[in-house]
Design an enzyme around this catalytic site. Structure first.
Site, PDB file in Angstrom:
ATOM      1  N   CYS A 123     -20.680 -17.001  77.634  1.00 66.17           N
ATOM      2  CA  CYS A 123     -19.722 -16.438  78.344  1.00 66.17           C
ATOM      3  C   CYS A 123     -18.787 -15.413  77.709  1.00 66.17           C
ATOM      4  CB  CYS A 123     -18.828 -17.571  79.136  1.00 66.17           C
ATOM      5  SG  CYS A 123     -19.902 -18.545  80.089  1.00 66.17           S
TER       6      CYS A 123
HETATM    7  N1  LIG Z   1     -22.754 -22.060  79.952  1.00 69.66           N
HETATM    8  C1  LIG Z   1     -21.661 -22.037  80.523  1.00 69.66           C
HETATM    9  O1  LIG Z   1     -20.491 -22.638  79.947  1.00 69.66           O
HETATM   10  C2  LIG Z   1     -21.338 -21.230  81.644  1.00 69.66           C
HETATM   11  C3  LIG Z   1     -20.117 -21.244  82.227  1.00 69.66           C
HETATM   12  C4  LIG Z   1     -19.540 -20.245  83.328  1.00 69.66           C
HETATM   13  C5  LIG Z   1     -20.739 -19.796  83.749  1.00 69.66           C
HETATM   14  N2  LIG Z   1     -22.004 -19.307  83.013  1.00 69.66           N
HETATM   15  C6  LIG Z   1     -22.861 -18.297  83.751  1.00 69.66           C
HETATM   16  O2  LIG Z   1     -23.842 -19.166  84.476  1.00 69.66           O
HETATM   17  C7  LIG Z   1     -25.113 -18.532  84.361  1.00 69.66           C
HETATM   18  C8  LIG Z   1     -26.069 -19.505  83.892  1.00 69.66           C
HETATM   19  O3  LIG Z   1     -25.778 -19.859  82.655  1.00 69.66           O
HETATM   20  P1  LIG Z   1     -26.301 -21.081  81.931  1.00 69.66           P
HETATM   21  O4  LIG Z   1     -25.541 -21.331  80.691  1.00 69.66           O
HETATM   22  O5  LIG Z   1     -26.572 -22.281  82.610  1.00 69.66           O
HETATM   23  O6  LIG Z   1     -27.798 -20.511  81.393  1.00 69.66           O
HETATM   24  P2  LIG Z   1     -29.171 -21.599  80.993  1.00 69.66           P
HETATM   25  O7  LIG Z   1     -29.717 -20.681  80.120  1.00 69.66           O
HETATM   26  O8  LIG Z   1     -28.451 -22.861  80.459  1.00 69.66           O
HETATM   27  O9  LIG Z   1     -29.860 -21.842  82.382  1.00 69.66           O
HETATM   28  C9  LIG Z   1     -30.399 -20.717  83.122  1.00 69.66           C
HETATM   29  C10 LIG Z   1     -31.807 -21.456  83.680  1.00 69.66           C
HETATM   30  O10 LIG Z   1     -32.237 -20.593  84.486  1.00 69.66           O
HETATM   31  C11 LIG Z   1     -33.953 -20.511  84.372  1.00 69.66           C
HETATM   32  N3  LIG Z   1     -34.352 -19.242  84.917  1.00 69.66           N
HETATM   33  C12 LIG Z   1     -34.171 -18.037  84.458  1.00 69.66           C
HETATM   34  N4  LIG Z   1     -34.738 -17.089  85.451  1.00 69.66           N
HETATM   35  C13 LIG Z   1     -35.216 -18.139  86.330  1.00 69.66           C
HETATM   36  C14 LIG Z   1     -36.009 -17.618  87.622  1.00 69.66           C
HETATM   37  N5  LIG Z   1     -36.098 -16.350  88.100  1.00 69.66           N
HETATM   38  N6  LIG Z   1     -36.443 -18.714  88.426  1.00 69.66           N
HETATM   39  C15 LIG Z   1     -35.933 -20.087  88.129  1.00 69.66           C
HETATM   40  N7  LIG Z   1     -35.479 -20.467  87.073  1.00 69.66           N
HETATM   41  C16 LIG Z   1     -34.902 -19.151  86.168  1.00 69.66           C
HETATM   42  C17 LIG Z   1     -33.855 -20.870  82.971  1.00 69.66           C
HETATM   43  O11 LIG Z   1     -35.072 -21.079  82.539  1.00 69.66           O
HETATM   44  C18 LIG Z   1     -32.878 -21.676  82.593  1.00 69.66           C
HETATM   45  O12 LIG Z   1     -33.177 -23.045  82.560  1.00 69.66           O
HETATM   46  C19 LIG Z   1     -24.979 -17.571  83.361  1.00 69.66           C
HETATM   47  O13 LIG Z   1     -24.753 -16.245  84.455  1.00 69.66           O
HETATM   48  C20 LIG Z   1     -23.672 -17.632  82.797  1.00 69.66           C
HETATM   49  O14 LIG Z   1     -22.873 -16.605  82.250  1.00 69.66           O
HETATM   50  C21 LIG Z   1     -22.153 -20.171  82.213  1.00 69.66           C
END
Ligand SMILES: NC(=O)c1ccc[n+]([C@@H]2O[C@H](COP(=O)([O-])OP(=O)(O)OC[C@H]3O[C@@H](n4cnc5c(N)ncnc54)[C@H](O)[C@@H]3O)[C@@H](O)[C@H]2O)c1
Length: 432
Positions: free
Chosen positions: A271
């Site tokens: 992030c």
């Molecule tokens: N990790 C954090 O602490 C956090 C906090 C707030 C916001 N975010 C935001 O949330 C979003 C997700 O982050 P995350 O940390 O959960 O990511 P992550 O990589 O842990 O998980 C994302 C998942 O999406 C899947 N994916 C990607 N494209 C896909 C598709 N087209 N169809 C199906 N599955 C698909 C991937 O395989 C993965 O498992 C990002 O935009 C991030 O900036 C993350």
């Protein structure tokens, strides 16, 4: 719309969460717990297998939050996008990284939106949760979902709601963290509020998806800029012979108008190092130069090099060179007590030291192996490594489980980038 609202209030709505990673997995657990039929849709077959087995792969989600719902058949996972045709509500939690030129990489949002468009039907709610630049929902998601003539606010409902999950936070979880929601139309806002009020204690409605998108970027830019400021203050203070941590602790006694941030080896995670650049990119498209974002980025990105310089100087004081030195890194995760190494500054420190010819090892109770950014490493035990002999220990992540008194006792030299050794006095400790 009334059909969808009735399905949501009676918990008959089928919720599909696209992307069951750090953000999506806690969310599916919450929807299933609230009584909704919930499916996690992910491209990663391993996450799908684990969720279907009721096994958690995210530290903040205990397996006990999944098992009863998987057993009851209320919660499952799939790689098959066709499940979207049965969905009443779709929540998109896919990654939003930067590409090599630090521009937004929208591939995941675009592909998730295309999958929804392929299987969409009237009476569907689509919520984007991925952090992204203001305008994404309106400019990327809505046009795709209205291509076949469905009308937003009448046939389909679209909203943005930023995720605020704070990995490792023991107090604030999905339910008790207030959630911002912005609908594409007033009806969209009504529907998204109806859904999230089933799993979140307090909702904060705003007037548009753009405002909701901007809220998230303000929150994370605020952190990035303040961390940049405090990193600069730390370097400046040491030059003046002042302990920056003592200064921050004392300043934090002010009951108003000050919020403590702490210096460290650099930004990490998915992030804070990334999100401000989403905002900066969009601002530049409109001819605005975001100076605070750029400057904070420069200061924060220089911190791993600053740490390596500290290590080099500390070894030099011991009449040693970095080349050939046995350097042990404590902690590879980007912050304490999590297993996430994405963008972790420890990776950059490791790479720079290896490039300089150091013999680098690491230990991290949360990260058994590293396969990131060209590094292929396996963690080792702290005590065995220190007993076998090291020239320098670099404390990069202040995990609670490290035995700090043992480390101070065994290490000939420690560079502490987290102030984890504040209670120890020793000529072998070099502080940030
Ligand atoms: N990790 C954090 O602490 C956090 C906090 C707030 C916001 N975010 C935001 O949330 C979003 C997700 O982050 P995350 O940390 O959960 O990511 P992550 O990589 O842990 O998980 C994302 C998942 O999406 C899947 N994916 C990607 N494209 C896909 C598709 N087209 N169809 C199906 N599955 C698909 C991937 O395989 C993965 O498992 C990002 O935009 C991030 O900036 C993350």
């Amino acid at each position: 719309m009334s059909d969808l609202l009735a399905k949501i209030s009676s918990k008959q709505a089928h919720v599909v969460v696209i992307g069951i990673g750090y953000v999506g997995l806690p969310l599916v657990a919450e929807f299933a717990k609230a009584g909704f039929r919930t499916t996690g849709l992910d491209n990663d077959p391993e996450k799908v297998r684990l969720l279907n087995a009721g096994e958690s792969y995210i530290a903040d989600v205990p397996t006990s939050d999944l098992v009863p719902h998987v057993k009851s058949g209320r919660l499952d996972a799939t790689t098959d996008r066709a499940v979207l045709s049965k969905a009443d509500a779709v929540v998109v939690c896919v990654p939003t990284p930067l590409n090599k030129t630090k521009d937004p990489d929208m591939r995941f949002i675009v592909s998730a939106t295309e999958a929804i468009a392929e299987h969409q039907h009237p009476g569907m709610l689509v919520v984007l949760e991925s952090t992204t630049y203001p305008g994404t929902t309106t400019e990327v998601v809505v046009p795709k979902l209205t291509e076949k003539g469905l009308v937003v606010g009448k046939d389909i409902f679209v909203a943005f709601s930023p995720e605020r999950v704070d990995p490792g936070n023991l107090v604030y979880k999905t339910r008790n963290t207030p959630k911002v929601v912005g609908g594409s139309t007033p009806r969209c806002l009504e529907v998204v509020q109806a859904l999230y009020s089933q799993i979140i204690d307090k909702l904060v409605p705003v007037g548009s998806p753009e405002a909701a998108e901007m809220v998230k970027l303000l929150e994370n830019t605020f952190r990035a800029v303040n961390i940049g400021l405090v990193n600069e203050v730390a370097i400046m203070s040491r030059k003046l012979g002042i302990d920056p941590f003592e200064v921050i602790r004392a300043a934090a006694s002010k009951p108003f108008g000050f919020m403590p941030f702490y210096p460290g080896p650099g930004l990490g995670g998915h992030c804070i190092p990334i999100d401000p650049f989403y905002l900066g990119w969009k601002a530049k498209m409109h001819g605005f130069e975001p100076r605070f974002i750029e400057l904070a980025g420069q200061v924060n990105e220089s911190m791993p090099k600053f740490v390596v310089d500290k290590v080099t100087d500390a070894l030099n004081d011991d009449s040693k060179a970095v080349r050939g030195a046995r350097i042990h890194l404590l902690g590879m995760a980007y912050k304490r007590d999590v297993n996430d190494v994405r963008e972790s500054p420890a990776l950059h420190v490791a790479k720079m030291l290896i490039d300089k010819g150091a013999l680098v090892t690491y230990s991290d109770p949360f990260v058994p192996e590293i396969h990131e950014e060209g590094l292929e490493m396996k963690g080792v035990g702290v005590r065995e490594t220190l007993e076998a002999g090291t020239d320098c220990v670099v404390l990069l992540t202040d995990h609670a489980g490290f035995n700090y008194s043992e480390i101070v006792h065994l290490a000939p030299l420690i560079v502490d980038t987290r102030n984890a050794l504040r209670d120890f006095i020793g000529g072998n400790i070099v502080r940030l």
